[in-house]
Design a protein around this motif. Structure first.
Motif: not given
Length: 228
Positions: A106, A108, A126, A134, A138, A140, A159, A161
């Motif tokens: 994911y 961040a 990553t 999470l 999210i 990816t 993370p 969104r």
């Protein structure tokens, strides 16, 4: 002695028959495992299904075709409960706890991301982790967030969104745009004014000089593609 032997044999046969008529708990766990494997097949990562134990004190009638299902509102990932039911010959329903983890990558924040500023690659990292723990929506893939702006300030390590990000508009409210329509052997263009913001590929409505409202696809460079 012969009578005792016969009684023991009869007892053994009766016990075996009774055991054959009781649902095997391992079959129930297998049914749940297979169901969750199918339900989670499209998740982005390595899926691991762990099915909880079945209460051994339950004596359910053997079922030739047990059916697994999710309760309304339940999801086939994270900690969940799966129902297993039998329609015949003896109807019953049991609920078995399970956990579905999804090990994947994911996106961040590698450094603080200010609110309202376009996101650049140097601000991203990553990370690998269990995606089921999470927040929803999210990101990816970096391509999902590059160039977008955040509705909130994002701290390093958080993370990203997708539901908190906005796509940079290529057409803005009040902007003069070029309406373009083309086909085999022809191309027509005209000037109009956008009545809303739109990102590349989104549908936007524009107003022509004559006051007519037309919908088209927003494109970079202030163009709107229209199909006549």
């Amino acid at each position: 002695m012969k009578t005792l032997t016969s009684a023991l044999l009869l007892s053994a046969i009766t016990g075996a028959a009774s055991a054959a008529q009781i649902q095997d708990p391992a079959k129930l766990r297998q049914t749940v495992d297979q169901f969750l494997q199918v339900q989670s097949a499209g998740l982005p990562g390595k899926v691991t299904v762990t099915v909880g134990n079945v209460d051994g004190r339950m004596k359910l009638a053997a079922c030739p075709a047990p059916e697994a299902f999710l309760m309304p509102g339940s999801k086939p990932w994270g900690k969940t409960t799966v129902g297993v039911r039998c329609a015949a010959p003896s109807p019953w329903t049991v609920y078995i706890q399970a956990n579905v983890s999804v090990l994947g990558h994911y996106i961040a924040a590698a450094s603080p991301v200010p609110q309202g500023q376009p996101i650049v690659e140097s601000q991203l990292a990553t990370i690998q982790g269990d995606l089921t723990t999470l927040p929803a929506s999210i990101a990816t893939d970096k391509a999902q967030v590059l160039g977008r702006t955040s509705n909130i300030a994002i701290s390093a390590g958080m993370p990203l969104r997708l539901d908190s990000l906005r796509i940079k508009p290529v057409v803005q409210t009040g902007q003069l745009v070029r309406l373009v329509s083309s086909g085999p052997g022809f191309k027509v263009s005209a000037e109009a004014k956008a009545v809303a913001n739109a990102a590349d590929g989104q549908v936007v409505q524009v107003r022509t000089a004559g006051g007519q409202h037309i919908s088209g696809i927003a494109r970079a460079g202030g163009m709107v593609e229209v199909a006549f």
